[in-house]
Design a protein around this motif. Structure first.
Motif, short mmCIF file in Angstrom:
data_model
loop_
_atom_site.label_atom_id
_atom_site.label_comp_id
_atom_site.label_asym_id
_atom_site.label_seq_id
_atom_site.Cartn_x
_atom_site.Cartn_y
_atom_site.Cartn_z
N ALA A 226 -17.62 -23.63 10.17
CA ALA A 226 -17.37 -24.94 9.56
C ALA A 226 -16.02 -24.99 8.84
O ALA A 226 -15.70 -25.97 8.18
N GLY A 227 -15.25 -23.93 8.97
CA GLY A 227 -13.92 -23.90 8.36
C GLY A 227 -13.89 -23.29 6.97
O GLY A 227 -12.81 -23.18 6.37
N SER A 228 -15.05 -22.90 6.42
CA SER A 228 -15.06 -22.29 5.09
C SER A 228 -14.46 -20.90 5.16
O SER A 228 -14.58 -20.19 6.16
N ARG A 229 -13.81 -20.51 4.06
CA ARG A 229 -13.17 -19.20 4.01
C ARG A 229 -13.70 -18.40 2.83
O ARG A 229 -14.07 -18.95 1.79
N THR A 230 -13.71 -17.09 2.99
CA THR A 230 -14.14 -16.17 1.94
C THR A 230 -13.15 -15.03 1.86
O THR A 230 -12.76 -14.45 2.88
N LEU A 231 -12.75 -14.71 0.64
CA LEU A 231 -11.86 -13.57 0.41
C LEU A 231 -12.67 -12.52 -0.35
O LEU A 231 -13.23 -12.81 -1.40
N MET A 232 -12.76 -11.32 0.20
CA MET A 232 -13.55 -10.27 -0.43
C MET A 232 -12.71 -9.01 -0.59
O MET A 232 -12.15 -8.49 0.39
N THR A 233 -12.60 -8.52 -1.82
CA THR A 233 -11.92 -7.27 -2.10
C THR A 233 -12.96 -6.28 -2.59
O THR A 233 -13.64 -6.53 -3.58
N SER A 234 -13.10 -5.18 -1.87
CA SER A 234 -14.12 -4.18 -2.18
C SER A 234 -13.46 -2.87 -2.57
O SER A 234 -12.42 -2.48 -2.00
N TRP A 235 -14.08 -2.17 -3.52
CA TRP A 235 -13.56 -0.90 -4.02
C TRP A 235 -14.65 0.15 -3.93
O TRP A 235 -15.81 -0.12 -4.21
N TYR A 236 -14.24 1.36 -3.55
CA TYR A 236 -15.17 2.47 -3.39
C TYR A 236 -14.60 3.72 -4.06
O TYR A 236 -13.37 3.88 -4.12
N PRO A 237 -15.47 4.62 -4.55
CA PRO A 237 -14.98 5.87 -5.14
C PRO A 237 -14.06 6.60 -4.17
O PRO A 237 -14.28 6.61 -2.95
N GLY A 238 -13.01 7.22 -4.71
CA GLY A 238 -12.00 7.88 -3.88
C GLY A 238 -12.56 8.94 -2.95
O GLY A 238 -11.98 9.21 -1.89
N GLU A 239 -13.70 9.55 -3.31
CA GLU A 239 -14.30 10.60 -2.48
C GLU A 239 -14.64 10.09 -1.09
O GLU A 239 -14.70 10.86 -0.13
N PHE A 240 -14.87 8.76 -0.96
CA PHE A 240 -15.25 8.21 0.33
C PHE A 240 -14.08 8.17 1.31
O PHE A 240 -14.29 7.90 2.50
N ALA A 241 -12.86 8.41 0.85
CA ALA A 241 -11.72 8.44 1.76
C ALA A 241 -11.91 9.50 2.83
O ALA A 241 -11.45 9.35 3.98
N GLU A 242 -12.61 10.59 2.49
CA GLU A 242 -12.86 11.66 3.46
C GLU A 242 -14.26 11.54 4.07
O GLU A 242 -14.41 11.65 5.28
N SER A 243 -15.27 11.32 3.25
CA SER A 243 -16.64 11.33 3.76
C SER A 243 -17.01 10.05 4.51
O SER A 243 -17.97 10.03 5.27
N ALA A 244 -16.28 8.95 4.27
CA ALA A 244 -16.54 7.68 4.95
C ALA A 244 -15.20 7.08 5.37
O ALA A 244 -14.81 6.00 4.92
N SER A 245 -14.50 7.79 6.23
CA SER A 245 -13.11 7.46 6.54
C SER A 245 -12.92 6.11 7.22
O SER A 245 -11.82 5.54 7.17
N ARG A 246 -13.97 5.55 7.84
CA ARG A 246 -13.80 4.26 8.51
C ARG A 246 -13.57 3.12 7.51
O ARG A 246 -13.15 2.03 7.89
N LEU A 247 -13.84 3.38 6.22
CA LEU A 247 -13.49 2.38 5.21
C LEU A 247 -11.99 2.11 5.21
O LEU A 247 -11.55 1.04 4.78
N LEU A 248 -11.21 3.06 5.67
CA LEU A 248 -9.75 2.91 5.70
C LEU A 248 -9.25 2.33 7.02
O LEU A 248 -8.04 2.16 7.19
N ALA A 249 -10.16 2.03 7.93
CA ALA A 249 -9.75 1.44 9.20
C ALA A 249 -9.58 -0.07 9.04
O ALA A 249 -10.38 -0.73 8.39
N VAL A 250 -8.54 -0.61 9.64
CA VAL A 250 -8.29 -2.05 9.57
C VAL A 250 -9.09 -2.72 10.68
O VAL A 250 -8.54 -3.24 11.66
N GLU A 251 -10.41 -2.65 10.53
CA GLU A 251 -11.32 -3.25 11.51
C GLU A 251 -12.62 -3.58 10.79
O GLU A 251 -12.95 -2.99 9.75
N ARG A 252 -13.34 -4.54 11.34
CA ARG A 252 -14.61 -4.94 10.74
C ARG A 252 -15.65 -3.85 10.93
O ARG A 252 -15.72 -3.22 11.99
N LEU A 253 -16.46 -3.62 9.88
CA LEU A 253 -17.55 -2.65 9.95
C LEU A 253 -18.83 -3.41 10.28
O LEU A 253 -19.28 -4.24 9.49
#
Length: 253
Positions: free
Chosen positions: A139-166
């Motif tokens: 319907a044209g509505s937009r949402t802006l979402m900024t999410s933050w995660y503990p730094g440890e997830f940079a290694e254990s959940a590396s797809r958080l750093l991928a520029v793609e939808r999860l």
């Protein structure tokens, strides 16, 4: 200082949540007024017969809610804050973005967490994984979402750093790779003027008012999984909860 009845309630909540619930009740009843000092980790540990890390979790829970603030070398004090509506529960919590929305990941990186985010994550001056997404509904509505995660997830959940939808959202992805699911979700809803960047990204004229939801997700051990800010234009979003009357005690004003 207000005395605390240390007989734990008859429920299955972890001890740190029992402690934080009792302190929250004292604050909301006014027995611990704005500016009053709350018991220290050492005092809580002694009164409740728990380890100090458990007492520290209880105080950190209240910090994340904005009820108390620590002063270095002084103690922890009740904040002077506006009334908010908050619910704690254990839902099967998914993404605030609909599956059929178009989503663009604007940024995904490891960055220095701003003070508010560092406090929510429980790691002052820490680095955090940040994802910023812009979604557009049919319907044209937009949402802006900024999410933050503990730094440890940079290694254990590396797809958080991928520029793609999860698929299914970040929380379900985190549960799949870490085994840690969301047990407690806390939300605050408010409104404010949009920033210049938000006006541009949400295609709004300036000035414009936006709705903001701050969402904090914790696992069963009280560890932070995610802190995010969801921003949408007023008039394009209805915030709705349906719950049985028996759960009304879960709401705190």
């Amino acid at each position: 200082m207000t005395e605390i009845d240390c007989v734990p309630p008859h429920n299955v909540l972890p001890k740190y949540l029992q402690i934080s619930a009792q302190l929250r009740d004292l604050i909301e009843r006014g027995e611990l007024a704005p500016g009053a000092e709350v018991p220290s980790e050492r005092e809580l540990a002694a009164r409740w017969k728990v380890a100090r890390p458990t007492a520290a979790k209880a105080l950190n829970t209240l910090r994340q809610e904005g009820l108390v603030r620590s002063r270095q070398g002084s103690g922890t004090y009740v904040t002077d804050r506006p009334t908010t509506l908050m619910r704690e529960n254990a839902p099967r919590y998914g993404s605030p973005v609909a599956e059929d929305d178009e989503v663009a990941v604007l940024e995904a990186a490891v960055v220095a967490a701003p003070p508010e985010v560092a406090e929510a994550l429980g790691s002052p001056c820490a680095r955090a994984v940040m994802r910023k997404e812009l979604s557009a509904g049919s319907a044209g509505s937009r949402t802006l979402m900024t999410s933050w995660y503990p730094g440890e997830f940079a290694e254990s959940a590396s797809r958080l750093l991928a520029v793609e939808r999860l698929a299914g959202g970040a929380l379900r992805y985190l549960e799949s790779v870490t085994g840690r699911g969301a047990a407690v979700v806390r939300e605050r809803v408010g409104a404010r003027l949009a920033t210049a960047g938000e006006c541009r990204q949400l295609a709004l004229p300036a000035p414009a008012v936006v709705l903001v939801v701050h969402r904090l997700c914790l696992d069963a051990d009280g560890r932070v999984l995610e802190f995010c800010a969801v921003v949408r234009p007023c008039g394009q979003w209805i915030f709705q909860h349906e719950y049985p009357a028996s759960s009304a005690a879960d709401f705190h004003r």
